[in-house]
Design an enzyme around this catalytic site. Structure first.
Site, PDB file in Angstrom:
ATOM      1  N   HIS A 169       1.879  -6.706   4.900  1.00 26.34           N
ATOM      2  CA  HIS A 169       1.196  -5.515   5.419  1.00 26.34           C
ATOM      3  C   HIS A 169       1.252  -5.403   6.938  1.00 26.34           C
ATOM      4  CE1 HIS A 169      -1.218  -1.979   5.166  1.00 26.34           C
ATOM      5  NE2 HIS A 169      -2.238  -2.509   5.793  1.00 26.34           N
ATOM      6  N   ASN A 220       0.821  -1.216   0.000  1.00 29.11           N
ATOM      7  CA  ASN A 220       0.000   0.000   0.000  1.00 29.11           C
ATOM      8  C   ASN A 220       0.852   1.261   0.000  1.00 29.11           C
ATOM      9  OD1 ASN A 220       0.719  -0.808   2.724  1.00 29.11           O
ATOM     10  ND2 ASN A 220      -0.549   0.870   3.435  1.00 29.11           N
ATOM     11  N   HIS A 221       2.141   1.145   0.309  1.00 30.25           N
ATOM     12  CA  HIS A 221       3.024   2.314   0.277  1.00 30.25           C
ATOM     13  C   HIS A 221       3.647   2.522  -1.100  1.00 30.25           C
ATOM     14  CE1 HIS A 221       3.247   3.488   4.603  1.00 30.25           C
ATOM     15  NE2 HIS A 221       2.863   2.229   4.774  1.00 30.25           N
ATOM     16  N   HIS A 253      -1.079  -8.516   0.361  1.00 34.76           N
ATOM     17  CA  HIS A 253      -0.693  -7.376   1.189  1.00 34.76           C
ATOM     18  C   HIS A 253      -1.957  -6.602   1.555  1.00 34.76           C
ATOM     19  CE1 HIS A 253       2.518  -4.464   2.455  1.00 34.76           C
ATOM     20  NE2 HIS A 253       1.486  -3.640   2.423  1.00 34.76           N
TER      21      HIS A 253
END
Length: 657
Positions: free
Chosen positions: A227, A102-103, A199
């Protein structure tokens, strides 16, 4: 933490140690579970150091002893469309397979920092899904099919998707399709060891903001969950599902919370046939991290009216934590300044300045500026009549993120031009991904759809100027209806339509270990502590935040290079059809829920209200002076003029045609 003088290199050291462990154990490949980078747009210095580490460990003349026998153009949808070690212009001795987190997920032009590493042929980037814009969407998850000796592994990857969206997709029939290996060259579906790396949020107070383990298909044998930062590396069986989950956690402490204080590990996974053997390996380069929580009102030696007693008590706790972290351990390669975090519940007490408190520990701890973090108990904050000053309201740890969707719902607003979901996604991309074109792209996409709709209707009947705004509102409502149509139809299905293959598995870890032997057909995988968050706050031990996972594979000699031999055909992934020799058939997760039905009811209600509003607008006077002043008329004409100018481009194009 790349700008922190003390911790700036921690994440690079952890990533290099993981690659070194892979090299020492002669693994087949490394598997990363997302968030290799903490920033969506990592700095040039971070990119350069990451590429240097990958070049040092991955590019060599060591033979690759496994084959990728699936359709690589489907597995790796980039310009080259092949696994990196088969490129004749590169000597790749240690392949790396990774999904995005997510980053470091794709933003803007659908590219991420991982795409840069993939274009450099340093990593194999898979699990990137095309969701097709707004709405629920539909995805098909194709496995990377890997063969080595008698062992066949189907490696599924699912890069990060917004949890709320993926949650709805899993509960909508036919939205998530799992493609299975077919029967060819004497293989059966049960011969494949199925691994999934994803993730997503695993645990959340709101079940719609996380992915339930029971959403996953039952044919899986092993799941690598990225994650989450907390290191739960030992595989745990999911009751009733038949597969095991490992959560390697982050390789460095990125948020100083309780879960990050546990020791960090990577997982070495050996696979033979349908049996596997996990071995956890501690990371020795990680900066020590100690965490404690203190409730001042429960401490007998602290006086609320004497701040000196509070300082003395906190100093004593910090000194004890520093002493604890300095004790030599076998899992620590060198002495580093520790990270210290104390969460202080100061209910009934006054706060002290954390920076001033930390000055005395400069040179003794790695984070003297934020050793203390203050909070109040929930009951105290909710007490009626309790006074909260401005500084208390602005404490960062107590602020929550707000979405456009929630703001619209709270204010009882009706969006008439742009859909709420599109604005919500644009805001997320603008803030979290630094995508400066997010709102512009959202506006352009909706303008094009509206222009196209109005143009098609204008060919059939003449639209009066006063009706343009009403028509635009109708177009927006139509788009919302079309995008939610699938989810509405899907909610009518029952969970009984789910047909997940459960046969032919052998996942029982305990029974498998008894018959496992180390021979030349063994494959090992190193499941690493969350792919390192390179360039982020380093050090520390695992924690319950969110990020990635690293995984590596090893095995005994089978063949020299890694290219397909004449006896091993490259297979193609496709849906199975009756009486055809396909290689993959579709596994559909088809289940619905009462929650989805409730969500559909809300959508329907909002659409009915909007339709009523549209009806009222049609009945309203059309600027012919019925009780309206000149000001109202001018405002109306101005609105129409602005819309006409917006439509001029489309009109020119139509006349040109």
């Amino acid at each position: 933490m790349e700008k922190d003088e003390i911790c700036r290199f921690d994440s690079f050291q952890a990533f290099e140690e993981i690659c070194s462990l892979a090299d020492q154990n002669k693994v087949d490949f490394i598997l990363l579970g997302g968030d290799l980078f903490h920033e969506n747009k990592p700095s040039r210095s971070t990119l350069v150091r990451t590429i240097e580490i990958l070049r040092r460990y991955c590019l060599n003349d060591q033979p690759v002893k496994f084959q990728v026998v699936s359709d690589q153009t489907v597995n790796f949808p980039n310009r080259f469309g092949q696994v990196n070690y088969e490129d004749p212009n590169f000597n790749v001795g240690l392949p790396v397979f990774t999904i995005h987190g997510n980053h470091d997920d794709p933003a803007g032009d659908n590219l991420s920092a991982i795409d840069i590493l993939s274009a450099c042929n340093l990593v194999n980037y898979f699990g990137k899904m095309d969701l097709g814009g707004s709405g629920i969407g539909q995805i098909a998850v194709y496995p990377v099919l890997i063969k080595k000796g008698i062992t066949s592994v189907a490696l599924y990857g699912l890069g990060n998707i917004r949890d709320e969206r993926l949650n709805r997709m899993f509960q909508t029939p036919h939205s998530v399709q799992w493609m299975r290996p077919g029967t060819q060259d004497g293989d059966s579906v049960s011969d494949w060891f199925n691994i999934l790396v994803l993730h997503q949020n695993r645990i959340k107070t709101n079940p719609k903001s996380a992915i339930n383990e029971h959403f996953l298909p039952r044919f899986l044998d092993f799941v690598v969950w990225g994650h989450e930062h907390e290191c739960l590396v030992d595989p745990q069986e999911v009751p009733g599902m038949g597969f095991h989950i490992t959560q390697p956690g982050s390789s460095v402490a990125t948020s100083l919370i309780d879960g990050e204080a546990k020791p960090k590990h990577v997982l070495l996974l050996e696979i033979k046939g349908n049996q596997y053997r996990p071995t956890k390996i501690p990371l020795r380069s990680v900066r020590p991290f100690e965490y404690a929580e203190v409730v001042l009102k429960d401490e007998a030696d602290v006086d609320p009216n004497d701040q000196a007693s509070v300082l003395e008590h906190l100093d004593k706790i910090v000194r004890n934590l520093i002493e604890k972290s300095s004790q030599p351990t076998a899992s620590r390669s060198e002495s580093k300044l520790p990270l210290i975090r104390i969460k202080v519940d100061y209910s009934g007490f006054s706060t002290i300045n954390p920076q001033r408190f930390g000055q005395k520990y400069v040179g003794k701890v790695a984070n003297p500026q934020d050793i203390l973090i203050f909070s109040k108990s929930a009951k105290k904050r909710q007490t009626a009549g309790d006074h909260i000053d401005d500084s208390e309201k602005l404490r960062p740890e107590e602020l929550n993120q707000q979405t456009i969707e929630a703001l619209v719902a709270e204010s009882n607003l009706k969006m008439e031009i742009l859909p709420v979901d599109d604005l919500d996604i644009a805001l997320h991309d603008f803030v979290n991904k630094d995508d400066k074109m997010a709102f512009y792209s959202c506006l352009q996409r909706n303008l094009e759809e509206t222009r196209s709709k109005l143009s098609s209707e204008a060919d059939q009947s003449k639209i009066e100027e006063e009706d343009i705004i009403v028509k635009i509102s109708e177009c927006m409502q139509d788009r919302v209806k079309e995008r939610s149509l699938r989810s509405k139809e899907g909610s009518r299905f029952t969970s009984s339509s789910q047909n997940l293959d459960t046969g032919g598995k052998s996942v029982a870890a305990q029974s498998s270990l008894n018959s496992f032997t180390d021979d030349e057909d063994t494959r090992e995988m190193l499941l690493g502590a969350r792919s390192t968050d390179v360039g982020r706050k380093s050090s520390g031990f695992t924690g319950p935040s969110k990020d990635s996972t690293d995984v590596t594979k090893r095995g005994a000699p089978k063949r020299g290079r890694g290219r397909s031999t004449s006896s091993m055909k490259q297979t193609t992934l496709s849906f199975s059809q009756p009486r055809s020799s396909t290689v993959i058939h579709s596994e559909e997760v088809a289940s619905s829920s009462e929650e989805e039905a409730d969500a559909n009811e809300v959508v329907e209600n909002s659409e009915e209200e909007s339709a009523q509003q549209v009806g009222r607008k049609r009945a309203a006077p059309r600027g012919r002076g019925r009780g309206r002043g000149s000001t109202a008329k001018r405002g109306r004409k101005t609105d129409i003029a602005s819309i006409q100018s917006m439509m001029s481009k489309d009109d020119d194009d139509s006349s040109g045609e």
